[in-house]
Every structure is written in structure tokens, then in C-alpha cells.
Design an enzyme around this catalytic site. Sequence first.
Site, PDB file in Angstrom:
ATOM      1  N   ASP A 491       1.121  -1.035  -0.062  1.00 27.55           N
ATOM      2  CA  ASP A 491       0.163  -0.420  -0.102  1.00 27.55           C
ATOM      3  C   ASP A 491       0.496   0.693   0.385  1.00 27.55           C
ATOM      4  O   ASP A 491       2.193   1.042   0.406  1.00 27.55           O
ATOM      5  CB  ASP A 491      -1.140  -0.095   1.103  1.00 27.55           C
ATOM      6  CG  ASP A 491      -1.839   1.017   1.557  1.00 27.55           C
ATOM      7  OD1 ASP A 491      -2.372   2.160   0.749  1.00 27.55           O
ATOM      8  OD2 ASP A 491      -1.374   1.414   2.536  1.00 27.55           O
ATOM      9  N   ASP A 812      -1.748  -1.432   5.920  1.00 28.02           N
ATOM     10  CA  ASP A 812      -2.589  -0.869   7.361  1.00 28.02           C
ATOM     11  C   ASP A 812      -3.808  -2.364   7.542  1.00 28.02           C
ATOM     12  O   ASP A 812      -4.345  -2.210   6.452  1.00 28.02           O
ATOM     13  CB  ASP A 812      -2.392   0.743   7.527  1.00 28.02           C
ATOM     14  CG  ASP A 812      -3.716   1.208   6.718  1.00 28.02           C
ATOM     15  OD1 ASP A 812      -4.478   0.578   6.583  1.00 28.02           O
ATOM     16  OD2 ASP A 812      -3.619   2.375   5.737  1.00 28.02           O
ATOM     17  N   ASP A 816      -7.065  -2.334   4.077  1.00 26.77           N
ATOM     18  CA  ASP A 816      -6.124  -3.406   3.510  1.00 26.77           C
ATOM     19  C   ASP A 816      -6.909  -4.790   3.931  1.00 26.77           C
ATOM     20  O   ASP A 816      -6.474  -6.094   3.911  1.00 26.77           O
ATOM     21  CB  ASP A 816      -4.841  -3.056   3.160  1.00 26.77           C
ATOM     22  CG  ASP A 816      -4.227  -1.739   2.821  1.00 26.77           C
ATOM     23  OD1 ASP A 816      -4.959  -1.307   2.283  1.00 26.77           O
ATOM     24  OD2 ASP A 816      -3.438  -1.007   3.392  1.00 26.77           O
TER      25      ASP A 816
END
Length: 1186
Positions: A491, A812, A816
Site C-alpha cells: 500500500d 495498514d 487493506d
Amino acid sequence: MSRYSVDGKVVQGVDLLNKRHWPWRLDIWPFAILYAICIVTVVPSIDFSDAMLVLAGLLAFHVLALLFTAWSIEFRCFVQFSKARDIQHADACKITPAKFSGSKEIVELRRRQPFTESSSTVLDIDEVFFDFRKQRFIFSKETDTFCKLPYPTKETFAHYLKSTGHGTEAKLVIATEKWGRNIFEYPQPTFQKLMKEHCMEPFFVFQVFCVGLWCLDEYWYYSLFTLFMLFLFESTMAKSRLKTLTELRRVRVDGQTLMVHRCGRWVQLSGTDLLPGDVVSIGRSSGQNGEDKSVPADMLILAGSAIVNEAILTGESTPQWKVSISGRAADEKLSSKRDKSHILFGGTKILQHTPDKSFPLRTPNGGCLAVVLRTGFETSQGKLMRTILFSTERVTANSWESGLFILFLVIFAVIAAGYVLKKGLEDPTRSRYKLFLSCSLIITSVIPPELPMELSIAVNTSLIALARRGIFCTEPFRIPFAGKVDLCCFDKTGTLTSDDMEFRGVVGLSESTDLESDMSKVPVRTAEVLASCHALVYVDNRLVGDPLEKAAIKGIDWNYTSDEKAVPRRGGGRAVQIIQRHHFASHLKRMAVVVRIEEEFFAFVKGAPEVIRDRLVDLPSSFVDAYKKYTRQGSRVLALAYKSIPEMTVSQARSLDRDSVESDLTFAGFAVFNCPIRADSASVLSELKGSSHDLAMITGDQALTACYVASQVHVISKPALILCPARSGGGLEWISPDESETFQYRVEEVATLSETHDLCIGGDCFEMLLQTSAVLQVIPYAKVFARVAPEQKELIMTTLKTVGRMTLMCGDGTNDVGALKQAHVGVALLNAVPPSGTGESSSQTSRSDSKPGKSKKSKPGAEASTSDGHGRIRTPAQIDSASPSGNNRQMTPAERQRQKLRQLMDEMNEEGDGRSAPIVQLGDASMASPFTAKHASVAPTTDIIRQGRSTLVTTLQMFKILGLNCLATAYVLSVMYLDGVKLGDVQATISGIFTAAFFLFISHARPLPTLSAERPHPNIFCAYVFLSLLGQFAIHLIFLISSVNEAGKHMPEECIEPDSEFHPNLVNTVSYMVNMMIQVATFAVNYMGHPFNQSIPENKPLMLALVGAVGFFTVITSDLFRDLNDWLKLVPLPEGMREKLLFGAFLMFASCYAWERLLRWVFPGRKPEWKRRLRQAAATQNKKNV
């Protein structure tokens, strides 16, 4: 139909069964007949000793059949149950769980007669259900499947807003009968029960059987030593599991007293008595010791708002804002994934709450009004508890492969045993009992008794090393997967980039695209939007919330007060009072507030530029150019907009529909933020790329920003192309970030294009890819995924898995979750103190990191900590208790020795026993993913991969060593046994001690601090392993046969009987010495050190053990201590024999070493060939479409 499918992810299928009456069980009546036949016909016709042998054999066979019912669920079904014709006649069922969800189980199929809603009378229809792992599954006649017990979690918002709780006693009885009490209830097993369970394990029973065989062959010391080791290991494992289960039992539903609306009135009830559908008043409440009470169940807020600490579930320390559903569309349905901002999760703590007094149903104690959604093990906390509780089973690496590997060894053993049996039967003087014993020993010798112990140690050593680095794992079977990972996905926001945002200024207010950083030149309305359109809140007099929103307020030099007012610090600006917030939603990509400035009402909105563009009344000509200019530089750009609202009351303003608030807007500029890349992101990703891993970025941010950041952290190195809707009508096209290159999109050209460019896919193209079934052909080739929603992140991971990629996802624990769960290795990062040194190995850190709580005990939550101004907590460095206090005087040698001793003792205490996995507690684990790292850095990904590779390599080398040892043993016990070669009891015990020590030190080898470009072999079954085994075995065999033949020349006159008792002679002595040399060479040659683990010189305990073993056999070969050789029952060697043996040993070691190194060079570890799998998957999909 006896097989039924199950709705949900936990269970794959259910088979219906009928329990047989005990006399008709297949482990009772056939044996009763056999016993009767034996006693009546066989026993009288043979002598007493043979009769006892026959009965003992039959009894052993019966015991084995009974044990198999405990080991194999399939066998138990066959023996104790029959298949049910239909669900009406079934009384039990066999549950087949989904992959990696544990083993099969047989559970009772239960029935009950549900109550009717009109009265508390019982219905005639039976409700059929079963309970499996704290979840209830009910049979549905409509769908002909088993469904999870339904909870009121998918109703419309209108339904919830009308809720007034359970209105009648009859409804309460029905709800209590249906859902039960709100408690975490599971039996606490005793040590004796766990020990019995461990002692019933197939390997343990097999090991005890082997010990019995060795005892019969008069190996008393060796048998007792092995038995002691077994019981020690099993009792340690049982004690560890008991400790884990005791820890988990401490987690209870908070029994705080709540006001609950039942039967038309408010009553006081304990949290454990709550039922789904109850309407409650909930707020911040403290216990007697001043500690905040936790929320007892999952609840949906109907009125009011709350600030909640969800660290116990997600591990994320940033408080979350929870708001009521009052502004949502009435016909919209609740989604637990999407609407988290309205749900209070069980186990979390309310830090602050604000009641809503305008709601028709008022709370009597000023709490928030909420409706209970889920209770007990179905809450989010209960789900995490289930994950931890049911993943405490034993863990091994490559379990199916270990079975096949043993099968391969058994084939050799059967051939050897057959040879002994054939030769033995040719000799009529041989004892049949001794012959049977010999054959049994040969077959059992190839199944190494240490195998399950060693595989557990390999995985648990990695778990302990990771836990020491602040990385916790709830699914240990995933550790070997980490060694096979070939694609690492990240991410962006908060993972690769820092949370410390910098506000750069405002752009887009004029035709120019230049940034305006002087806030005095920015229109007042723009500053007001930035000052009030946010979700910041005061908790205990501290401003908490999104770092980006904090940076905006600081950048425009405004103040935000605890009464939800924004005020400029300088000048006579007007205060902005927030009336209503419509919080940011990832699927909407925007947020809005309704504010009052003096007597006027305004709607302020901020969000993604492409989303706000469609909601503007008048679009400025420089709109697109302005935001693209800054996103190309990697900045975060938010569009700001506002509109005036006609005069109305505050309550009317609060009840305005969200869609009307966020439409017909006037543009107020773009806010530009710098999003600094974390200091170590580029170096960590560079290391991953250099260690044969592909990289990808999956982010919700804008494509241009994503491409810029990806280029900075080595995710992309070639020119980038972004897939987006074609500007000239329908379809898609590839465009470069600076728009200088464009390519027409064709599915068949994607693979070719990916060779010259790095591809980026925007979330707005996913729908079209799904419609054209092109997901499989496009997604695997992309490096950057931008503007993707959480559901799309999940789709990306499942697609990558379908084409055979081994994936790691790092993000995180909030947005996600789906992707982290779908990846083979999901790593949730929690913003905490960064690791002390990203490049260090676990061994270095374990020595340098001082452990909080070792030097002095501190109360939980009372650690000294300071904030660094960005909302992150920093703890002061711990002072090493061993260092001299406050002065620089030199330590005396005695003090230095004491300090070394103390450090060694501390290290040993921290090591644990190496066999039991560390306890994962709530707060350490995140419900988001299997791995939780308490680091504000992506460095834990390298730690996890290093430990994964280390576990894989350790497992592989263990299989090779065990295989070689077992093949050699099978040969010694067969061919050489017929020649009368035997080992003494003391000799076998010494050999066993050395083997146990070697294995222990091998499994504790630590991984190297840096990842290598070389990859480990992912499977046991490969050309490298088999050629290595066969080559080394051949060399060992040549050395063994030649040495024994040489010894035989010196004692031709002796005739040795195969079944005679052991007595020392030259052939036995040489055989033992050669076996010891082969054993040491096997460990030394097959130890996989660099480039994955420490080398033998770096692994000091193993080095000392090997040197000790070499020294030992040099001493016994040289006959330096005659008394020692006499104790070991070794005879003196003739002249010249000693030198020949030592030279032969050196030659054997050198040959094995050269063969092993040659094979490692010829067969290096390679990346999985995913492109071939991709073609297969695409072909399969095309067939389905046709």
C-alpha cells in the site's frame, strides 16, 4: 443426499452420518469373532508361547484399529458410523473445513423445536443444526444447505432507525433461545487431558512402539534415553498449549451494567445478557480501578457519536470516529465492510461520546443510542479469538510432502526387510521371533522419530524470532510461504510514505497553475473549507485524527477548538461552527460538513479531484492541468468546494440528505500536500528487488502520484503507462504520465507492452476489465494499481494467486483487510516505534534490544512516553541494566565475567524452549491479517521473508539428513545384520545423543541479516534433493562396505551368528566408527548455511558439536583412552587400519561435499513459472465463457 454444502468461508462441506450401536461397530464385532476363533481353535492346537504370541499380535492389531479411530476421521466414520439416507435420519455429521482452516471433525447433529413469535408455544417443525468451532450452522430447507446462524446485520437503515428493542417477553424468549448468552465460553482443558491427547498422536505411538522393539533387541539405555526425550518434548508442548488457552480464557465479554430498552421501558442489564436486536444506551464508563470499560458486543449507532480506541482488534492506536446512521438513505442496506464508521466493535473502548437529544427514543443516562448486531463469538473480537484459538494446533512445514518423502524411504526399507526375510527363511535354524523383530526394526528405522519434533522446532524458532522483533503471527503455517514469496505488494499511504504530511499550499484559483503558499493571499472561503472540513476531534484535551487534516489546520494558521469551532489565529476572521459531518467513505472518495458562519449555513466538501469535478456547477479551464501538475510530482492533491445553503434551523441542517449537500458546488481550489517517503522504504524495496522478488504498489491514491512514488522506491524502473478510459470515446487506452505517449489498449498486446514499459491500472478501468473478462490477462502484468477500492484490492490478490504467484501484501490494518487476508503472507503495519535497525538480523537485535519488563516491572499503560508533535508516541530508550551507572570507570575482569554471564542468562531466558510458539495476545494480533508488525516501516517484510526462507531451508536440510541417516540405518540393519554386525547399547545411545544435539543446533540457525538474490528450493520433491540423496548414499555405502570388508580380512576365523547377543569384535567396532563418521559428514555437508542462514563457523553451538564429534571419533579411532573404548565396547584396531579409516573418512567427506556443491550450482532455486500458469488459467476461463 448425504453431502451438503455450507454457506460461508469456514466449512467446505458436511456429510451426514448415523452412529452405529456399539456391538455393531466395526472395531468391536469382527474382533470379538477373531478372539473367539483364536481361543476355541488356534490356541489349543499350538504350544503356550506361540499361543501368547498369536494373541499378543491380535491384541496389538485391535489396539491399532482403536487408535486409528482417534487418528483418522475417515476411518472413524467408516468404523463407528454409517451414511445417513437423509437429514431426518442423521444424528451426526462429518465437517470438512476449508483449506488451512484445520482438520476434519465429527460433530453431533442437533435438533430443537423453535418458538413462534406470536406466543411462546413450540412449533412442530424441527430446526436441524450443528455447532462447529463456536459457530452455529442451521439447515435451510429452501436452499437445501447449511447456513450460518443469521444475525440482524444486513437490514436497511430504515429498519434499524425504527428499532425499539425486543418488545415482548415472547420475543425475548425466542431471541435467547436463538442466540444464547453474550459470553466467550470454551472448556479449559487440564494438563492431563492435553498430555493424553499428545500421547495419542500417531508419531508418538509409533515412537513408543519403536522403543518397545529396541527393548526387545536389548537396547535398554538407548530406549530409555529416547523415551525420556519424547516425554520431555510432549509435556513441554502440552504445557505451552495449556498456557496459551489459559491466557485466552482471561478475555471475557465486559460485564458492565448497561441501560437496555426492553418491553417498552429502560432496564439495567449486564453486558453478558445482551441479545442481537437489543437497543442500548452506551457511552464511556470506567471500572473501579479507573480503567475504561470495553464495548460488550458489536453495535450500530442510531443516535449520537463516539470516539473509539480499536487497538485491541486492529492494533491501530489512532482513535476512530464513530457516527450515527441518521444521514444515510433509508432504503440502503448495512454493509459491515463498508459502514465501519457507524459500528462500535466488541472489545473496543469508548474514549468519548456525544448523545443526540433530538432522536425520538432518548437514552436515560445521556449515552449514545445503539442497536446490538452480533454477540459472543460472532463479534469482531470473537472472530479474532476464534482465529487465535483454532490456530494453536501443531505447525509443520510441507506436511503432505513429508508424508510422500517417508513413503519414498519406506520403499527402500521394505526392499531391505524383504531381503532379510528371504535370507532368514532359507536358514531353518534361525529364530522366527528374532527374524520378525529384525524386519520390524528395519521398517520402523526409516521413519525418523524426531521428524515431527524437528519440523515444529523449525517453525517455532521463526515465530519466537519474529515475536522478539515485534512481529506477531496468528497463522504459523504461513511462515514457510514467506520463503516462497515471489511478488511483494505494498500500500502507499502510511506504508511506503510517512504519516507526517506537509501542507504546501493552494492552487487552481486562477488561470495560473503556480502554487500559492502565502495563506494571506488565499480567499477566506478556501481557508474556511480547509479549517472545518475534517474529522479531527479532541480526546482528553488532545487533538487526534488524520495527520493530513492536522497539517492543513497548521498550514493555514487556524485553531480548532473542542466545541467543534474553527477560528483564525490572526486577524478578525469569523469562526466556523460545524453542525453536521458526513464522514469520508472510501467508495465515495469524498467527505462533507454542514457549517454555520454567523447566521449563514454552508456545505463544505473535499475529495478526489475527479470525483469533485462531476459535482461542480462551473468547471475552471485549468482544473485538470493544475491537479495533474502536482500529482506528477508525487504530491497528494484534494479538491475543495462549497455551496451556500438557504436559511433553515439547525435541526433541519443536520437532517439534510448527503447527496444534496454534495451537489451543485462552487470550486474553492486544490489543497496540495507533500507526502514524504519513509526513510527506509527505498532501501527495503531495493533489497527485496535484489533478492529475486517482483514489486507492486496497490493504492487508493491518484495514478500520477502513485507512479511518481513507485519510481522513487524502485517499484517501477521502465517508462510508465497508465490504463485509463479513452479520451476519444469508448474503450481504454495506455497513456504515459506526461501524456507524450499513447497506445491503443488490446488485451493480446499487454504481455508484449509490459516488456518495454511498467504498467499502471486505474480503479475506474476495473469494471471494464471485468466485463470483457480480461482481468486474468492484464492484472498480472501491472506494477502499479491506483485509485482502487478495498474490494478491488482483494480482487487483485485473488487474481495474482490464480496465476500462481506467491504473494506478500503489506498495508495498514484498516483499508487493506481483504487484500491482507487474501495474500499468502499478509503483513499489517501498526504505527509504533520504528525498529532499532532495519538491516539487523534478529540475532543482533535480540542482543541489543533491551526488553521492557525484564529489568523492572511497569504497570500496563504507564510507560513513560512523549509525543513528537505528529501524533505518534515515542518511548525513551531503555537503559541497559548491565552498563555501569553514570561513570566511565573500567570494569574488573570479574565484573566483566559476571556481566557476560548475566547477559547469557537473559538471552537464554528470552530464547524460550524453542519448541513452543510464543503466545499471541489480543492487542498484538490484528484481525486484519495473519502477520501484525508493530513498526512504522516496511522493514518487517524483509524479516518475515528471511525467517520464511530460513524455515524452508532448515526443513529441506532436515529431510535430507533424516533421509540419509535412515537409508544408512536400513542398510546396516539388513545386509550387515545378516553378517552378524550389531551396535552396542551404549554405542547406540551416544550416537542418539549426538544426532539430537545436531538437530537442535541446526534448527536454531539464525537467518543472515540481508536477503540474497538466490532463492531456496520451494519443494522437497525436486531433482536436486533426489540426486543429492542418491549420490551421497552411494558414497556412504562404498565407504561403509570397503571399511567393513577391510576389517573382515583381519578376523576370518570368527563365525558370527546373526541372532547372537552383541559382543565386541573388529567388524562391529569398525562399523560403529564408520557410522559415526558418516553421521557427522551428513550434518556438515547438508547444512545449508550461506546465503540464507549462518554458516557453520557462525553457528557456534553447531560448530562446537561437530568439532566435538570429530574429536570424539578421532580419540576412539586413535585408541588414546583404552578405558573409554572398553566402556563403549570397542576393540583395538590393527596396525595401518586407523590411518586407512581416517583417510577414508576424509575422502568420503570431500566427495560428498563436492557432489552437494555441484548440485547446488546445477540446480539453483528459481522463481515460479507463473506465465505458464497464467496461460492455463486464461484457457480454462475461455472454455467456461464458451
